[in-house]
Design a protein around this motif. Structure first.
Motif, PDB file in Angstrom:
ATOM      1  N   GLY A  45      57.683  44.425  15.931  1.00 28.97           N
ATOM      2  CA  GLY A  45      57.974  45.794  16.716  1.00 28.97           C
ATOM      3  C   GLY A  45      58.943  45.881  17.802  1.00 28.97           C
ATOM      4  O   GLY A  45      59.719  46.689  17.838  1.00 28.97           O
ATOM      5  N   THR A  46      58.871  44.792  18.601  1.00 32.94           N
ATOM      6  CA  THR A  46      59.761  44.715  19.739  1.00 32.94           C
ATOM      7  C   THR A  46      61.086  44.578  19.212  1.00 32.94           C
ATOM      8  O   THR A  46      62.147  45.100  19.607  1.00 32.94           O
ATOM      9  CB  THR A  46      59.219  43.539  20.498  1.00 32.94           C
ATOM     10  N   ILE A  47      61.256  43.729  18.269  1.00 27.18           N
ATOM     11  CA  ILE A  47      62.568  43.443  17.599  1.00 27.18           C
ATOM     12  C   ILE A  47      63.121  44.753  16.911  1.00 27.18           C
ATOM     13  O   ILE A  47      64.348  45.165  17.048  1.00 27.18           O
ATOM     14  CB  ILE A  47      62.495  42.245  16.578  1.00 27.18           C
ATOM     15  N   ARG A  48      62.368  45.369  16.238  1.00 27.80           N
ATOM     16  CA  ARG A  48      62.828  46.560  15.508  1.00 27.80           C
ATOM     17  C   ARG A  48      63.198  47.822  16.523  1.00 27.80           C
ATOM     18  O   ARG A  48      64.079  48.456  16.396  1.00 27.80           O
ATOM     19  CB  ARG A  48      61.722  47.190  14.532  1.00 27.80           C
ATOM     20  N   LYS A  49      62.796  47.719  17.626  1.00 27.53           N
ATOM     21  CA  LYS A  49      62.876  48.701  18.823  1.00 27.53           C
ATOM     22  C   LYS A  49      64.264  48.120  19.325  1.00 27.53           C
ATOM     23  O   LYS A  49      65.240  48.855  19.722  1.00 27.53           O
ATOM     24  CB  LYS A  49      61.726  48.650  19.851  1.00 27.53           C
ATOM     25  N   ALA A  50      64.380  46.841  19.724  1.00 27.83           N
ATOM     26  CA  ALA A  50      65.661  46.149  19.822  1.00 27.83           C
ATOM     27  C   ALA A  50      66.901  46.519  19.008  1.00 27.83           C
ATOM     28  O   ALA A  50      67.986  46.940  19.473  1.00 27.83           O
ATOM     29  CB  ALA A  50      65.552  44.660  20.182  1.00 27.83           C
ATOM     30  N   MET A  51      66.583  46.488  17.649  1.00 26.03           N
ATOM     31  CA  MET A  51      67.598  46.617  16.615  1.00 26.03           C
ATOM     32  C   MET A  51      68.137  48.251  16.938  1.00 26.03           C
ATOM     33  O   MET A  51      69.365  48.560  16.705  1.00 26.03           O
ATOM     34  CB  MET A  51      67.248  46.415  15.387  1.00 26.03           C
ATOM     35  N   LEU A  52      67.231  49.108  17.003  1.00 24.12           N
ATOM     36  CA  LEU A  52      67.714  50.551  17.311  1.00 24.12           C
ATOM     37  C   LEU A  52      68.649  50.597  18.495  1.00 24.12           C
ATOM     38  O   LEU A  52      69.762  51.506  18.127  1.00 24.12           O
ATOM     39  CB  LEU A  52      66.611  51.429  17.769  1.00 24.12           C
TER      40      LEU A  52
END
Length: 259
Positions: free
Chosen positions: A51-58
């Protein structure tokens, strides 16, 4: 790994990760065409949740530095920006040399440019266009809609609106290729000599259809530019409604320091 503290304020971990990747791109560690590490790779590298990585990718996508391909991952863009010089791009000498502004700018940046014509024909003037052209709402105007490519990638859409009484006797304006120097050269050939070009710019996120047309990530930044082409008689003979991929253009303006 928690959050970093700077000036007494904690920085969320996903922002740290996004900044790390962005800096790698800007430093050339990740070069044009390189794939951004996958979610699984970044989970292992940074020791955080998916979830943290997905937010970073945004955040990384919002930087405008990567293209995301469904099912294939994200890749560093290979599209150097064109320098959009307000003081140079509409020089009469360029038109006389047979070069329209976009093609001249792309050539200066070392890119290969292409223009695809989507529509040429009559259209009823909407209120905002009619007001700029000084015609009645619903009056017939000529619309010329184009999609611009650089190195095979779409970077800009533009629709020109011209008063019918101006264009009806200029057959080249109804052709896909109006000839060397573009439509401004043909207008001047027929006595409509330009005094100035007035541009208004607004930056905003791309709508879904706009992002699709310009091959951008959803919500990527775009620049909406409206230009009035004004003759020496003070008449607006063209309004150009343009949408540009924000990461593809650098806007340069020369402003006189007048009294």
């Amino acid at each position: 790994m928690g959050t970093a503290v700077g000036g007494g304020k904690a920085v969320p971990r996903y922002l740290q990760i996004a900044e790390d990747i962005v800096q790698q791109i800007r430093a050339g560690v990740l070069g044009p065409g390189d794939q951004v590490p996958s979610e699984a790779d970044m989970v292992d590298r940074y020791g955080v949740s998916g979830g943290t990585i997905r937010k970073a990718m945004l955040e990384i996508r919002a930087s405008g530095l990567v293209d995301t391909r469904h099912g294939k991952g994200s890749y560093v863009k290979d599209r150097p920006p064109v320098r959009h010089r307000s003081s140079d791009r509409f020089r009469r000498s360029l038109r006389r040399g047979g070069k329209a502004a976009y093609l001249a700018e792309s050539e200066q940046s070392g890119a290969t440019a292409k223009v695809s014509v989507i529509y040429i024909g009559p259209m009823d003037a909407a209120a905002d266009i009619a007001g700029r052209l000084g015609v009645d709402v619903g009056a017939q105007v000529l619309a010329r809609r184009r999609l611009y490519f650089r190195n095979g990638v779409p970077v800009e859409t533009a629709t020109s609106y011209l008063p019918w009484d101006v264009v009806k006797d200029i057959p080249e304006l109804f052709a896909e290729n109006p000839g060397g120097g573009g439509i401004y050269a043909r207008l001047e050939d027929h006595g409509h000599v330009f005094a100035e070009f007035v541009e208004t710019l607004q930056a905003r996120p791309a709508a879904k259809a706009e992002a699709s047309e310009l091959a951008l990530s959803p919500g990527a930044p775009v620049v909406h530019l409206l230009r009035d082409a004004v003759t020496e008689e003070g008449r607006v003979v063209e309004v150009c409604d343009t949408l540009m991929a924000a990461d593809q253009f650098v806007f340069e303006y020369r402003i006189p320091a007048a009294d």
